[in-house]
Design an enzyme around this catalytic site. Sequence first.
Site, PDB file in Angstrom:
ATOM      1  N   ARG A  16     -73.495  56.944  24.926  1.00 43.77           N
ATOM      2  CA  ARG A  16     -74.195  57.820  23.974  1.00 43.77           C
ATOM      3  C   ARG A  16     -74.523  59.143  24.659  1.00 43.77           C
ATOM      4  NH1 ARG A  16     -79.124  56.159  23.220  1.00 43.77           N
ATOM      5  NH2 ARG A  16     -79.251  54.483  24.720  1.00 43.77           N
ATOM      6  N   ASN A  91     -75.287  59.790  35.314  1.00 40.47           N
ATOM      7  CA  ASN A  91     -75.937  60.309  34.112  1.00 40.47           C
ATOM      8  C   ASN A  91     -76.926  59.327  33.492  1.00 40.47           C
ATOM      9  OD1 ASN A  91     -75.922  61.929  31.387  1.00 40.47           O
ATOM     10  ND2 ASN A  91     -75.291  59.847  30.855  1.00 40.47           N
ATOM     11  N   TYR A 156     -90.765  59.966  35.219  1.00 35.84           N
ATOM     12  CA  TYR A 156     -89.479  60.625  34.947  1.00 35.84           C
ATOM     13  C   TYR A 156     -89.309  61.859  35.848  1.00 35.84           C
ATOM     14  CZ  TYR A 156     -85.812  62.723  31.940  1.00 35.84           C
ATOM     15  OH  TYR A 156     -84.644  63.276  31.445  1.00 35.84           O
ATOM     16  N   LYS A 160     -86.455  62.518  38.643  1.00 38.78           N
ATOM     17  CA  LYS A 160     -85.534  63.656  38.526  1.00 38.78           C
ATOM     18  C   LYS A 160     -85.681  64.604  39.717  1.00 38.78           C
ATOM     19  CE  LYS A 160     -83.619  62.320  34.698  1.00 38.78           C
ATOM     20  NZ  LYS A 160     -82.233  61.827  34.726  1.00 38.78           N
TER      21      LYS A 160
HETATM   22  P1  NAP Z   1     -79.560  58.844  25.746  1.00 35.87           P
HETATM   23  O1  NAP Z   1     -78.977  59.493  24.553  1.00 35.87           O
HETATM   24  O2  NAP Z   1     -80.785  58.023  25.621  1.00 35.87           O
HETATM   25  O3  NAP Z   1     -78.399  57.974  26.450  1.00 35.87           O
HETATM   26  C1  NAP Z   1     -78.703  57.307  27.632  1.00 35.87           C
HETATM   27  C2  NAP Z   1     -77.443  56.660  28.155  1.00 35.87           C
HETATM   28  O4  NAP Z   1     -77.775  56.007  29.403  1.00 35.87           O
HETATM   29  C3  NAP Z   1     -76.900  55.601  27.236  1.00 35.87           C
HETATM   30  O5  NAP Z   1     -75.489  55.654  27.241  1.00 35.87           O
HETATM   31  C4  NAP Z   1     -77.386  54.303  27.861  1.00 35.87           C
HETATM   32  O6  NAP Z   1     -76.496  53.222  27.632  1.00 35.87           O
HETATM   33  C5  NAP Z   1     -77.339  54.657  29.335  1.00 35.87           C
HETATM   34  N1  NAP Z   1     -78.174  53.813  30.163  1.00 35.87           N
HETATM   35  C6  NAP Z   1     -79.519  53.656  30.119  1.00 35.87           C
HETATM   36  N2  NAP Z   1     -79.915  52.781  31.066  1.00 35.87           N
HETATM   37  C7  NAP Z   1     -78.785  52.385  31.707  1.00 35.87           C
HETATM   38  C8  NAP Z   1     -78.545  51.490  32.789  1.00 35.87           C
HETATM   39  N3  NAP Z   1     -79.535  50.834  33.387  1.00 35.87           N
HETATM   40  N4  NAP Z   1     -77.257  51.304  33.208  1.00 35.87           N
HETATM   41  C9  NAP Z   1     -76.237  51.958  32.598  1.00 35.87           C
HETATM   42  N5  NAP Z   1     -76.421  52.826  31.568  1.00 35.87           N
HETATM   43  C10 NAP Z   1     -77.681  53.032  31.135  1.00 35.87           C
HETATM   44  O7  NAP Z   1     -79.902  59.920  26.872  1.00 35.87           O
HETATM   45  P2  NAP Z   1     -79.329  61.394  27.074  1.00 35.87           P
HETATM   46  O8  NAP Z   1     -80.232  62.324  26.403  1.00 35.87           O
HETATM   47  O9  NAP Z   1     -77.895  61.425  26.807  1.00 35.87           O
HETATM   48  O10 NAP Z   1     -79.599  61.560  28.646  1.00 35.87           O
HETATM   49  C11 NAP Z   1     -78.580  61.398  29.604  1.00 35.87           C
HETATM   50  C12 NAP Z   1     -79.121  61.846  30.945  1.00 35.87           C
HETATM   51  O11 NAP Z   1     -79.517  63.216  30.866  1.00 35.87           O
HETATM   52  C13 NAP Z   1     -80.361  61.084  31.391  1.00 35.87           C
HETATM   53  O12 NAP Z   1     -80.333  60.907  32.785  1.00 35.87           O
HETATM   54  C14 NAP Z   1     -81.487  62.005  31.009  1.00 35.87           C
HETATM   55  O13 NAP Z   1     -82.628  61.799  31.773  1.00 35.87           O
HETATM   56  C15 NAP Z   1     -80.857  63.346  31.268  1.00 35.87           C
HETATM   57  N6  NAP Z   1     -81.494  64.439  30.533  1.00 35.87           N
HETATM   58  C16 NAP Z   1     -81.468  64.465  29.164  1.00 35.87           C
HETATM   59  C17 NAP Z   1     -82.079  65.527  28.498  1.00 35.87           C
HETATM   60  C18 NAP Z   1     -82.086  65.643  26.991  1.00 35.87           C
HETATM   61  O14 NAP Z   1     -82.759  66.527  26.490  1.00 35.87           O
HETATM   62  N7  NAP Z   1     -81.364  64.834  26.270  1.00 35.87           N
HETATM   63  C19 NAP Z   1     -82.709  66.538  29.222  1.00 35.87           C
HETATM   64  C20 NAP Z   1     -82.703  66.476  30.610  1.00 35.87           C
HETATM   65  C21 NAP Z   1     -82.081  65.423  31.252  1.00 35.87           C
HETATM   66  P3  NAP Z   1     -76.944  51.936  26.764  1.00 35.87           P
HETATM   67  O15 NAP Z   1     -77.218  52.428  25.382  1.00 35.87           O
HETATM   68  O16 NAP Z   1     -75.737  51.055  26.890  1.00 35.87           O
HETATM   69  O17 NAP Z   1     -78.165  51.383  27.451  1.00 35.87           O
END
Ligand code: NAP
Length: 249
Positions: A16, A91, A156, A160
């Site tokens: 995702r 990621n 968090y 990070k």
């Molecule tokens: P998201 O939509 O919640 O997706 C998270 C992804 O991580 C999912 O594919 C989930 O897979 C996977 N995941 C979670 N726990 C896991 C584990 N233990 N092992 C393997 N996979 C795992 O999050 P996102 O917004 O795309 O964020 C992705 C990254 O970017 C994260 O590190 C987040 O902290 C960082 N980030 C995001 C934002 C933002 O605004 N979106 C901003 C700054 C940083 P499952 O569904 O299979 O669990």
Amino acid sequence: MPGLEDMVVVVTGASRGLGRAIAEELGRGGAKVVVNYSRSKEPADELVSELSEAGGEAVAIQADVSDAEQAQRLIEETVEKFGRIDVLVNNAGINRDKTLKKLSVEDWDTVIQVDLNSAFYTVHAALPHMTEQGSGKIINMSSFVGEAGNVGQANYSAAKAGLLGFTKTAAKELARYGITVNSICPGFIETDMVANIPEEAREKLLKTVPLGRFGKPNEIARAVRYLVEDGDYITGQALDINGGVYIRT
Ligand code: NAP
């Protein structure tokens, strides 16, 4: 370093959100892609089908990367399937937002385990392969919150910020093997992570973004592609992609 079409890429948490966009971008660019997921099997399989139908090679591998043995297995299965590993995008991430007064030890440990320790586990497993190849690119998904801090995100932001320190040290240690290590620090990007924030709070957040909008997953994915394809002389850096929500001084 081979061209994108000859690269084997592992993206953790690629079922995702940002991970999915990154896997799509690199896969459509011709890389062989490992779509890692923890629980979301269906969307991971869908992405693999989509990439395969577009003429690419991709495989979904389930592994909870917060578990060292599963992270190791993810890398081993990648090398068994594709023979090498060129790019590792750490990621996978979660958040459990609470102010310090309410934050439990479990909330702390879980987020540190998934968002920080997992990156060490995958890198630890990938290193023997990358050092033997004499090349590799590691990209760690940090956050502007790791640079700026944020109310309700002590766990968090610590994870990070930890990734930023890990990135710098790994870059210094691994340069001699032809391996680059960088971080990306996104601002608020339109994924489930941001969609899950209550509407009112999201509107408040939007007002803090100078460019006046949330980012799109593809805007992060394109930056990853840049680091992979054109970033041979970039290492130890944190790339801010945040609409100006945090501007380094
Ligand atoms: P998201 O939509 O919640 O997706 C998270 C992804 O991580 C999912 O594919 C989930 O897979 C996977 N995941 C979670 N726990 C896991 C584990 N233990 N092992 C393997 N996979 C795992 O999050 P996102 O917004 O795309 O964020 C992705 C990254 O970017 C994260 O590190 C987040 O902290 C960082 N980030 C995001 C934002 C933002 O605004 N979106 C901003 C700054 C940083 P499952 O569904 O299979 O669990």
